[in-house]
Design a protein around this motif. Structure first.
Motif, PDB file in Angstrom:
ATOM      1  N   LEU A 131     -39.357 -32.373 -20.384  1.00  0.00           N
ATOM      2  CA  LEU A 131     -39.411 -33.521 -19.477  1.00  0.00           C
ATOM      3  C   LEU A 131     -38.016 -34.007 -19.118  1.00  0.00           C
ATOM      4  O   LEU A 131     -37.719 -34.283 -17.951  1.00  0.00           O
ATOM      5  N   ARG A 132     -37.154 -34.129 -20.108  1.00  0.00           N
ATOM      6  CA  ARG A 132     -35.771 -34.556 -19.848  1.00  0.00           C
ATOM      7  C   ARG A 132     -35.058 -33.595 -18.904  1.00  0.00           C
ATOM      8  O   ARG A 132     -34.349 -34.001 -17.992  1.00  0.00           O
ATOM      9  N   ILE A 133     -35.224 -32.317 -19.159  1.00  0.00           N
ATOM     10  CA  ILE A 133     -34.589 -31.284 -18.329  1.00  0.00           C
ATOM     11  C   ILE A 133     -35.135 -31.377 -16.904  1.00  0.00           C
ATOM     12  O   ILE A 133     -34.375 -31.341 -15.931  1.00  0.00           O
ATOM     13  N   GLY A 134     -36.453 -31.521 -16.782  1.00  0.00           N
ATOM     14  CA  GLY A 134     -37.062 -31.637 -15.463  1.00  0.00           C
ATOM     15  C   GLY A 134     -36.577 -32.841 -14.697  1.00  0.00           C
ATOM     16  O   GLY A 134     -36.287 -32.759 -13.493  1.00  0.00           O
ATOM     17  N   VAL A 135     -36.452 -33.975 -15.371  1.00  0.00           N
ATOM     18  CA  VAL A 135     -35.950 -35.190 -14.722  1.00  0.00           C
ATOM     19  C   VAL A 135     -34.509 -34.997 -14.274  1.00  0.00           C
ATOM     20  O   VAL A 135     -34.128 -35.387 -13.160  1.00  0.00           O
ATOM     21  N   GLU A 136     -33.708 -34.376 -15.110  1.00  0.00           N
ATOM     22  CA  GLU A 136     -32.299 -34.137 -14.755  1.00  0.00           C
ATOM     23  C   GLU A 136     -32.199 -33.239 -13.519  1.00  0.00           C
ATOM     24  O   GLU A 136     -31.434 -33.520 -12.587  1.00  0.00           O
ATOM     25  N   ILE A 137     -32.978 -32.174 -13.500  1.00  0.00           N
ATOM     26  CA  ILE A 137     -32.946 -31.261 -12.353  1.00  0.00           C
ATOM     27  C   ILE A 137     -33.458 -31.978 -11.104  1.00  0.00           C
ATOM     28  O   ILE A 137     -32.855 -31.885 -10.033  1.00  0.00           O
ATOM     29  N   ARG A 138     -34.550 -32.729 -11.233  1.00  0.00           N
ATOM     30  CA  ARG A 138     -35.073 -33.488 -10.087  1.00  0.00           C
ATOM     31  C   ARG A 138     -34.034 -34.474  -9.563  1.00  0.00           C
ATOM     32  O   ARG A 138     -33.829 -34.578  -8.352  1.00  0.00           O
ATOM     33  N   ASN A 139     -33.379 -35.180 -10.460  1.00  0.00           N
ATOM     34  CA  ASN A 139     -32.354 -36.146 -10.028  1.00  0.00           C
ATOM     35  C   ASN A 139     -31.213 -35.460  -9.291  1.00  0.00           C
ATOM     36  O   ASN A 139     -30.701 -35.967  -8.298  1.00  0.00           O
ATOM     37  N   ARG A 140     -30.807 -34.308  -9.786  1.00  0.00           N
ATOM     38  CA  ARG A 140     -29.716 -33.580  -9.129  1.00  0.00           C
ATOM     39  C   ARG A 140     -30.132 -33.096  -7.742  1.00  0.00           C
ATOM     40  O   ARG A 140     -29.363 -33.190  -6.789  1.00  0.00           O
ATOM     41  N   LEU A 141     -31.336 -32.570  -7.635  1.00  0.00           N
ATOM     42  CA  LEU A 141     -31.812 -32.091  -6.334  1.00  0.00           C
ATOM     43  C   LEU A 141     -32.006 -33.248  -5.357  1.00  0.00           C
ATOM     44  O   LEU A 141     -31.640 -33.157  -4.180  1.00  0.00           O
ATOM     45  N   THR A 142     -32.585 -34.332  -5.847  1.00  0.00           N
ATOM     46  CA  THR A 142     -32.788 -35.502  -4.999  1.00  0.00           C
ATOM     47  C   THR A 142     -31.451 -36.053  -4.520  1.00  0.00           C
ATOM     48  O   THR A 142     -31.292 -36.389  -3.343  1.00  0.00           O
ATOM     49  N   GLY A 143     -30.473 -36.116  -5.420  1.00  0.00           N
ATOM     50  CA  GLY A 143     -29.140 -36.586  -5.044  1.00  0.00           C
ATOM     51  C   GLY A 143     -28.487 -35.689  -4.010  1.00  0.00           C
ATOM     52  O   GLY A 143     -27.828 -36.160  -3.083  1.00  0.00           O
ATOM     53  N   LEU A 187     -26.894 -28.647 -20.009  1.00  0.00           N
ATOM     54  CA  LEU A 187     -27.229 -29.161 -18.679  1.00  0.00           C
ATOM     55  C   LEU A 187     -26.698 -30.576 -18.502  1.00  0.00           C
ATOM     56  O   LEU A 187     -26.076 -30.897 -17.493  1.00  0.00           O
ATOM     57  N   ARG A 188     -26.941 -31.407 -19.487  1.00  0.00           N
ATOM     58  CA  ARG A 188     -26.551 -32.836 -19.415  1.00  0.00           C
ATOM     59  C   ARG A 188     -25.043 -33.008 -19.292  1.00  0.00           C
ATOM     60  O   ARG A 188     -24.577 -33.931 -18.633  1.00  0.00           O
ATOM     61  N   THR A 189     -24.285 -32.129 -19.918  1.00  0.00           N
ATOM     62  CA  THR A 189     -22.826 -32.281 -19.885  1.00  0.00           C
ATOM     63  C   THR A 189     -22.165 -31.481 -18.766  1.00  0.00           C
ATOM     64  O   THR A 189     -20.969 -31.623 -18.551  1.00  0.00           O
ATOM     65  N   SER A 190     -22.946 -30.639 -18.071  1.00  0.00           N
ATOM     66  CA  SER A 190     -22.349 -29.882 -16.967  1.00  0.00           C
ATOM     67  C   SER A 190     -22.296 -30.787 -15.747  1.00  0.00           C
ATOM     68  O   SER A 190     -23.302 -31.363 -15.353  1.00  0.00           O
ATOM     69  N   SER A 220     -22.287 -32.112 -12.037  1.00  0.00           N
ATOM     70  CA  SER A 220     -22.841 -31.675 -10.759  1.00  0.00           C
ATOM     71  C   SER A 220     -21.693 -31.192  -9.904  1.00  0.00           C
ATOM     72  O   SER A 220     -20.627 -31.800  -9.904  1.00  0.00           O
ATOM     73  N   PRO A 221     -21.916 -30.121  -9.152  1.00  0.00           N
ATOM     74  CA  PRO A 221     -20.840 -29.676  -8.262  1.00  0.00           C
ATOM     75  C   PRO A 221     -20.598 -30.761  -7.217  1.00  0.00           C
ATOM     76  O   PRO A 221     -21.534 -31.279  -6.624  1.00  0.00           O
ATOM     77  N   VAL A 222     -19.365 -31.119  -7.068  1.00  0.00           N
ATOM     78  CA  VAL A 222     -19.020 -32.170  -6.113  1.00  0.00           C
ATOM     79  C   VAL A 222     -18.836 -31.515  -4.751  1.00  0.00           C
ATOM     80  O   VAL A 222     -18.033 -30.610  -4.598  1.00  0.00           O
ATOM     81  N   SER A 223     -19.636 -31.973  -3.807  1.00  0.00           N
ATOM     82  CA  SER A 223     -19.531 -31.425  -2.460  1.00  0.00           C
ATOM     83  C   SER A 223     -19.520 -32.572  -1.470  1.00  0.00           C
ATOM     84  O   SER A 223     -20.389 -33.441  -1.500  1.00  0.00           O
ATOM     85  N   VAL A 279     -26.196 -27.159   1.837  1.00  0.00           N
ATOM     86  CA  VAL A 279     -25.022 -26.689   1.096  1.00  0.00           C
ATOM     87  C   VAL A 279     -24.972 -27.381  -0.269  1.00  0.00           C
ATOM     88  O   VAL A 279     -24.720 -26.735  -1.291  1.00  0.00           O
ATOM     89  N   ARG A 280     -25.252 -28.675  -0.297  1.00  0.00           N
ATOM     90  CA  ARG A 280     -25.212 -29.430  -1.561  1.00  0.00           C
ATOM     91  C   ARG A 280     -26.315 -28.954  -2.520  1.00  0.00           C
ATOM     92  O   ARG A 280     -26.082 -28.778  -3.710  1.00  0.00           O
ATOM     93  N   VAL A 281     -27.516 -28.724  -1.990  1.00  0.00           N
ATOM     94  CA  VAL A 281     -28.628 -28.264  -2.828  1.00  0.00           C
ATOM     95  C   VAL A 281     -28.341 -26.876  -3.389  1.00  0.00           C
ATOM     96  O   VAL A 281     -28.562 -26.614  -4.580  1.00  0.00           O
ATOM     97  N   LEU A 282     -27.834 -25.989  -2.548  1.00  0.00           N
ATOM     98  CA  LEU A 282     -27.532 -24.632  -3.016  1.00  0.00           C
ATOM     99  C   LEU A 282     -26.488 -24.655  -4.127  1.00  0.00           C
ATOM    100  O   LEU A 282     -26.588 -23.903  -5.094  1.00  0.00           O
ATOM    101  N   ALA A 283     -25.497 -25.535  -3.989  1.00  0.00           N
ATOM    102  CA  ALA A 283     -24.472 -25.653  -5.035  1.00  0.00           C
ATOM    103  C   ALA A 283     -25.100 -26.131  -6.345  1.00  0.00           C
ATOM    104  O   ALA A 283     -24.777 -25.618  -7.423  1.00  0.00           O
ATOM    105  N   GLU A 284     -26.014 -27.097  -6.270  1.00  0.00           N
ATOM    106  CA  GLU A 284     -26.700 -27.598  -7.478  1.00  0.00           C
ATOM    107  C   GLU A 284     -27.520 -26.491  -8.133  1.00  0.00           C
ATOM    108  O   GLU A 284     -27.439 -26.284  -9.344  1.00  0.00           O
ATOM    109  N   LEU A 285     -28.326 -25.807  -7.338  1.00  0.00           N
ATOM    110  CA  LEU A 285     -29.184 -24.760  -7.898  1.00  0.00           C
ATOM    111  C   LEU A 285     -28.364 -23.634  -8.521  1.00  0.00           C
ATOM    112  O   LEU A 285     -28.692 -23.135  -9.594  1.00  0.00           O
ATOM    113  N   ARG A 286     -27.300 -23.235  -7.855  1.00  0.00           N
ATOM    114  CA  ARG A 286     -26.432 -22.174  -8.390  1.00  0.00           C
ATOM    115  C   ARG A 286     -25.817 -22.621  -9.713  1.00  0.00           C
ATOM    116  O   ARG A 286     -25.805 -21.879 -10.689  1.00  0.00           O
TER     117      ARG A 286
END
Length: 192
Positions: free
Chosen positions: A132-144, A78-81, A83-86, A93-100
């Motif tokens: 916790l780390r995974i959750g923070v990473e996912i939250r940061n990606r969704l928030t971004g 997860l950490r090295t993947s 984020s899809p650049v949109s 559209v940006r959130v769907l790309a992150e979740l996918r």
């Protein structure tokens, strides 16, 4: 080594030297091989250590359990993947790309995907730390992806959607590819 690189090489339990990072890489590679062959239920740290060419005690200095090892592999992936650049102006559209992107990290590896779900549900303190780390990473990606108007309740709903989908796929109700489609449909409902 940059600060970003050191975070990738940082294990749950300690920072790693170059040689230690090589050992962890051997262990994680071996774990994926053993997992594909034996499944999560049949995998042991002893098997992983043997495949990596290190002693079992050495493996346990890095990973407290097989759950910790699998959670660490997922965290690193997860950490090295990226984020899809949109550049799309629509945050949906940006959130769907992150979740996918997150859902498909393990889509092609059924043994690993099931192991991730089992591992992340574990009570091992090292797994709890990684969760916790995974959750923070996912939250940061969704928030971004939702920025600049990231509503905390929407972010939390999307996190719950992802976590529930992970469990559903891990239980074998749907494949990770199928669950990615379901996440997209459900996220659209949340984001209306």
């Amino acid at each position: 080594m940059s600060d970003g690189d050191s975070k990738i090489l940082e294990a749950t339990r300690r920072r790693l030297t170059g040689k230690q990072a090589e050992t962890v890489e051997k262990l994680t590679t071996s774990a994926m091989t053993v997992l594909a062959r034996e499944g999560f239920a049949g995998m042991t740290i002893r098997m992983v250590a043997a495949g990596a060419g290190v002693g079992t005690a050495t493996a346990y200095t890095y990973f407290s359990s097989k759950e910790h090892l699998v959670a660490e592999i997922f965290w690193r992936r997860l950490r090295t993947s990226p984020s899809p650049v949109s550049d799309d102006a629509d945050p949906v559209v940006r959130v769907l790309a992150e979740l996918r992107n997150i859902a498909l990290l393990v889509a092609d590896e059924p043994e690993f995907s099931g192991a991730v779900t089992s591992a992340l549900l574990g009570r091992d303190p090292d797994v709890q730390h990684l969760r916790l780390r995974i959750g923070v990473e996912i939250r940061n990606r969704l928030t971004g992806a939702l920025a600049p108007n990231a509503d905390a309740e929407i972010v939390e709903s999307l996190e719950l959607l992802y976590a529930g989908a992970l469990v559903r796929a891990g239980m074998g109700y749907e494949s990770y590819s199928e669950i990615a489609e379901r996440i997209e449909r459900s996220a659209k409902l949340i984001l209306r």
